[in-house]
Design a protein around this motif. Structure first.
Motif, mmCIF file in Angstrom:
data_model
loop_
_atom_site.group_PDB
_atom_site.id
_atom_site.type_symbol
_atom_site.label_atom_id
_atom_site.label_comp_id
_atom_site.label_asym_id
_atom_site.label_seq_id
_atom_site.Cartn_x
_atom_site.Cartn_y
_atom_site.Cartn_z
ATOM 1 N N LEU A 175 0.834 -1.213 0.000
ATOM 2 C CA LEU A 175 0.000 0.000 0.000
ATOM 3 C C LEU A 175 0.864 1.257 0.000
ATOM 4 C CD1 LEU A 175 -2.812 -1.003 2.530
ATOM 5 C CD2 LEU A 175 -3.149 -0.377 0.135
ATOM 6 N N GLN A 176 1.926 1.266 0.786
ATOM 7 C CA GLN A 176 2.796 2.438 0.856
ATOM 8 C C GLN A 176 3.515 2.681 -0.475
ATOM 9 O OE1 GLN A 176 5.262 1.446 4.231
ATOM 10 N NE2 GLN A 176 3.890 2.457 5.685
ATOM 11 N N THR A 177 4.003 1.603 -1.073
ATOM 12 C CA THR A 177 4.693 1.739 -2.355
ATOM 13 C C THR A 177 3.746 2.261 -3.421
ATOM 14 O OG1 THR A 177 6.162 -0.095 -1.786
ATOM 15 C CG2 THR A 177 6.024 0.516 -4.109
ATOM 16 N N THR A 178 2.554 1.684 -3.493
ATOM 17 C CA THR A 178 1.575 2.119 -4.479
ATOM 18 C C THR A 178 1.138 3.559 -4.203
ATOM 19 O OG1 THR A 178 0.782 -0.154 -4.692
ATOM 20 C CG2 THR A 178 -0.624 1.586 -5.564
ATOM 21 N N GLY A 179 0.929 3.896 -2.934
ATOM 22 C CA GLY A 179 0.555 5.262 -2.587
ATOM 23 C C GLY A 179 1.625 6.264 -2.970
ATOM 24 N N ASN A 180 2.890 5.888 -2.785
ATOM 25 C CA ASN A 180 3.987 6.776 -3.195
ATOM 26 C C ASN A 180 3.987 6.991 -4.700
ATOM 27 O OD1 ASN A 180 6.555 8.243 -2.562
ATOM 28 N ND2 ASN A 180 7.398 6.649 -3.880
ATOM 29 N N ASN A 181 3.708 5.919 -5.468
ATOM 30 C CA ASN A 181 3.613 6.055 -6.924
ATOM 31 C C ASN A 181 2.503 7.029 -7.303
ATOM 32 O OD1 ASN A 181 5.688 4.201 -7.284
ATOM 33 N ND2 ASN A 181 4.302 2.476 -7.617
ATOM 34 N N VAL A 182 1.338 6.860 -6.689
ATOM 35 C CA VAL A 182 0.196 7.725 -7.006
ATOM 36 C C VAL A 182 0.505 9.179 -6.672
ATOM 37 C CG1 VAL A 182 -2.206 8.237 -6.428
ATOM 38 C CG2 VAL A 182 -1.482 5.865 -6.747
ATOM 39 N N SER A 183 1.144 9.409 -5.513
ATOM 40 C CA SER A 183 1.431 10.786 -5.107
ATOM 41 C C SER A 183 2.440 11.465 -6.022
ATOM 42 C CB SER A 183 1.944 10.805 -3.664
ATOM 43 O OG SER A 183 3.211 10.182 -3.570
ATOM 44 N N ASN A 184 3.226 10.676 -6.760
ATOM 45 C CA ASN A 184 4.236 11.241 -7.666
ATOM 46 C C ASN A 184 3.848 11.097 -9.130
ATOM 47 O OD1 ASN A 184 6.841 12.153 -6.143
ATOM 48 N ND2 ASN A 184 6.187 10.261 -5.112
ATOM 49 N N ALA A 185 2.565 10.902 -9.389
ATOM 50 C CA ALA A 185 2.122 10.763 -10.785
ATOM 51 C C ALA A 185 2.391 12.024 -11.587
ATOM 52 C CB ALA A 185 0.625 10.430 -10.829
ATOM 53 N N GLY A 186 2.494 13.185 -10.916
ATOM 54 C CA GLY A 186 2.773 14.430 -11.620
ATOM 55 C C GLY A 186 4.187 14.936 -11.444
ATOM 56 N N THR A 187 5.074 14.118 -10.905
ATOM 57 C CA THR A 187 6.463 14.523 -10.662
ATOM 58 C C THR A 187 7.302 14.272 -11.918
ATOM 59 O OG1 THR A 187 6.269 13.998 -8.316
ATOM 60 C CG2 THR A 187 8.484 14.176 -9.214
ATOM 61 N N THR A 188 7.940 15.313 -12.409
ATOM 62 C CA THR A 188 8.753 15.205 -13.623
ATOM 63 C C THR A 188 9.893 14.211 -13.434
ATOM 64 O OG1 THR A 188 8.276 17.503 -14.216
ATOM 65 C CG2 THR A 188 10.195 16.483 -15.254
ATOM 66 N N GLY A 189 10.023 13.278 -14.375
ATOM 67 C CA GLY A 189 11.131 12.321 -14.352
ATOM 68 C C GLY A 189 11.031 11.251 -13.291
ATOM 69 N N PHE A 190 9.886 11.155 -12.592
ATOM 70 C CA PHE A 190 9.753 10.144 -11.535
ATOM 71 C C PHE A 190 9.624 8.751 -12.146
ATOM 72 C CE2 PHE A 190 7.057 7.496 -8.782
ATOM 73 C CZ PHE A 190 7.792 7.541 -7.598
ATOM 74 N N LYS A 191 10.236 7.776 -11.471
ATOM 75 C CA LYS A 191 10.144 6.383 -11.888
ATOM 76 C C LYS A 191 9.425 5.585 -10.798
ATOM 77 C CE LYS A 191 12.313 7.284 -15.621
ATOM 78 N NZ LYS A 191 11.532 7.378 -16.867
ATOM 79 N N ARG A 192 8.347 4.916 -11.199
ATOM 80 C CA ARG A 192 7.539 4.176 -10.245
ATOM 81 C C ARG A 192 8.332 3.017 -9.637
ATOM 82 N NH1 ARG A 192 5.526 -0.697 -12.126
ATOM 83 N NH2 ARG A 192 3.932 -0.638 -10.490
ATOM 84 N N SER A 193 7.888 2.579 -8.475
ATOM 85 C CA SER A 193 8.523 1.456 -7.793
ATOM 86 C C SER A 193 7.533 0.304 -7.671
ATOM 87 C CB SER A 193 9.007 1.876 -6.398
ATOM 88 O OG SER A 193 10.003 2.872 -6.491
ATOM 89 N N ARG A 194 8.069 -0.860 -7.445
ATOM 90 C CA ARG A 194 7.262 -2.074 -7.305
ATOM 91 C C ARG A 194 7.733 -2.826 -6.072
ATOM 92 N NH1 ARG A 194 7.997 -5.995 -12.128
ATOM 93 N NH2 ARG A 194 9.954 -6.448 -11.025
ATOM 94 N N ALA A 195 6.779 -3.155 -5.195
ATOM 95 C CA ALA A 195 7.108 -3.952 -4.006
ATOM 96 C C ALA A 195 7.219 -5.418 -4.412
ATOM 97 C CB ALA A 195 6.049 -3.768 -2.929
ATOM 98 N N GLU A 196 8.310 -6.057 -4.039
ATOM 99 C CA GLU A 196 8.545 -7.455 -4.391
ATOM 100 C C GLU A 196 8.678 -8.260 -3.091
ATOM 101 O OE1 GLU A 196 11.979 -7.353 -6.873
ATOM 102 O OE2 GLU A 196 10.932 -6.376 -8.543
ATOM 103 N N PHE A 197 7.953 -9.383 -3.023
ATOM 104 C CA PHE A 197 7.846 -10.160 -1.790
ATOM 105 C C PHE A 197 8.370 -11.583 -1.985
ATOM 106 C CE2 PHE A 197 4.447 -7.030 -1.998
ATOM 107 C CZ PHE A 197 4.636 -6.337 -0.808
ATOM 108 N N GLY A 198 8.697 -12.195 -0.870
ATOM 109 C CA GLY A 198 9.108 -13.593 -0.874
ATOM 110 C C GLY A 198 8.463 -14.327 0.294
ATOM 111 N N ASP A 199 8.346 -15.630 0.161
ATOM 112 C CA ASP A 199 7.735 -16.404 1.244
ATOM 113 C C ASP A 199 8.770 -16.728 2.310
ATOM 114 O OD1 ASP A 199 9.130 -18.078 -0.472
ATOM 115 O OD2 ASP A 199 7.953 -19.830 0.120
ATOM 116 N N VAL A 200 8.283 -16.906 3.531
ATOM 117 C CA VAL A 200 9.131 -17.310 4.651
ATOM 118 C C VAL A 200 8.885 -18.797 4.883
ATOM 119 C CG1 VAL A 200 9.634 -16.999 7.098
ATOM 120 C CG2 VAL A 200 9.015 -15.021 5.686
#
Length: 415
Positions: A17-42
């Motif tokens: 949620l935080q990663t996606t929210g950060n992407n949304v908040s920077n949708a209008g930021t010049t030159g911004f590159k979106r991030s993706r949360a990557e998970f693994g099992d324990v």
């Protein structure tokens, strides 16, 4: 154990949620590159345990990976806005430290340097020959890009090209009678403007006197201010002989330049080579087909152009252009390894690999689009779907904890 599994799922969903929210908040930021949360099992298995019957221990966040896909071009009316079409980063410097960015919102500071909105100076390569528009660049070292804000250097006239047709049936005149002030002593004349070493414009007249059936003399006169009584003064050349064959083609042309000395403003002597190549003696009327010279006055800066290879051109009021430098572009073997600093900046890390620095458009580096900015590569529609998915995951993991609590209560209540 179920509580820990559910808690790990909550933490993972929260990170998503935080990663996606950060992407949304920077949708209008010049030159911004979106991030993706990557998970693994324990998955925990004791020594000697049976893997077929082992259960997982939940999930954990492995990485927040930057996605360096190309953002769309948004064109502006500012010629100093720059966008990179392809791979690479702008390099900016702040007190000797180098940083990297895809945001090309540049402007000129009070000292003439190209800077971003944080005052960090854009880096570039110096031209080998600043006075030429066909120069190479020293790509071995970068420096702050600076715009020339003063007047451009004038250039004294060193050559006059005159392509004329001298009327073949013009009357022959006595060369001893030639007088600049007597129109009857010459056949034709034309004029143009020349410039001295200080950029002062001077009127120049060229007079043609026919001295034989196929011979002419050209005389040049250049204005040289006025005397104390306000009378115009001139500097005159010696006769320049021109000879033609029976087909009206020029067979002789002056080889040595003529030097005009004693200029009124103490400018350097004018050494002018007169080029009459192509001049003819035909039966038609006198005609000036081409008349030009290579000097120009000083000029004020009127604008700056940056081409796709990052070359910075300055345009001046005298119609001249000069090369101020070339934008430097950096790239890394693993851009995802760069450290995000905020404010649209990245810093080098060991994980990013070695830095390469070269001209835009060379190798795998992208080209420069002036008058445009690269928008964020965030896809709002996709991010909203991701928000819904992350929310569902959060709710499901909360339900896991709730169910585990009910089971625990049931066990406690057994009598």
């Amino acid at each position: 154990m179920p509580f820990n599994i559910g808690l790990s799922g909550l933490n993972s969903a929260q990170a998503d949620l935080q990663t996606t929210g950060n992407n949304v908040s920077n949708a209008g930021t010049t030159g911004f590159k979106r991030s993706r949360a990557e998970f693994g099992d324990v998955f925990a298995q004791s020594f000697g345990g049976v893997s077929q019957t082992a259960t997982g221990g939940g999930s954990r966040l492995l990485d927040v990976s930057q996605q360096f896909s190309q953002g769309r071009m948004e064109f502006t009316e500012n010629g100093l806005d720059l966008a990179i079409d392809g791979e690479g980063f702008f390099m900016v410097s702040d007190e000797g430290g180098n940083y990297y960015t895809r945001a090309g919102e540049f402007q000129v500071d009070r000292d003439g340097y190209l800077v971003n909105n944080q005052g960090q100076r854009l880096q570039g390569f110096e031209p080998d020959d600043p006075g030429s528009t066909d120069t190479g660049f020293n790509t071995g070292a970068s420096d702050d890009l600076r715009l020339q804000t003063g007047a451009s250097t004038p250039q004294a006239t060193s050559e006059i090209e005159a392509l004329v047709n001298l009327q073949s049936d013009a009357p022959v005149l006595d060369p001893d009678d030639f007088d600049f002030e007597e129109p009857e002593s010459y056949n034709f004349s034309t004029s143009l403007t020349v410039y001295d070493s200080l950029g002062t414009a001077r009127d120049a007249q060229i007079y043609f006197q026919k001295t034989g059936s196929q011979e002419w003399n050209a005389h040049a006169r250049i204005s040289n201010g006025t005397d104390d009584d306000g009378n115009p003064q001139f500097l005159d050349s010696d006769p320049i002989p021109l000879e033609f064959n029976g087909s009206g083609q020029l067979t002789s042309d002056p080889e040595e330049p003529f030097t005009f000395t004693g200029l009124f403003n103490d400018a350097d002597p004018l050494e002018i080579n007169f080029d009459f190549a192509g001049t003819t003696q035909y039966g038609g009327d006198f005609a000036v087909n081409d008349l030009g010279q290579n000097g120009f006055a000083s000029g004020r800066l009127t604008g700056v152009d940056i081409d796709s290879s990052g070359v910075v051109f300055a345009r001046f009021t005298n119609g001249q252009s000069s090369v101020l430098g070339q934008v430097a572009m950096a790239n890394f073997r693993n851009p995802q390894g760069l450290e995000q600093l905020g404010n649209n900046l990245w810093a080098e890390t060991f994980a990013a690999g070695d830095r390469t620095l070269d001209a835009p458009g060379s190798g795998n580096l992208g080209e420069i689009q002036a008058g445009a900015l690269e928008a964020s590569n965030v896809d709002i529609a996709q991010e909203l779907v991701n928000l819904i998915t992350a929310q569902r995951n959060f709710q499901a993991n909360a339900q896991t904890i709730s169910t585990a609590d009910q089971v625990t209560q049931t066990i406690i209540n057994i009598r």
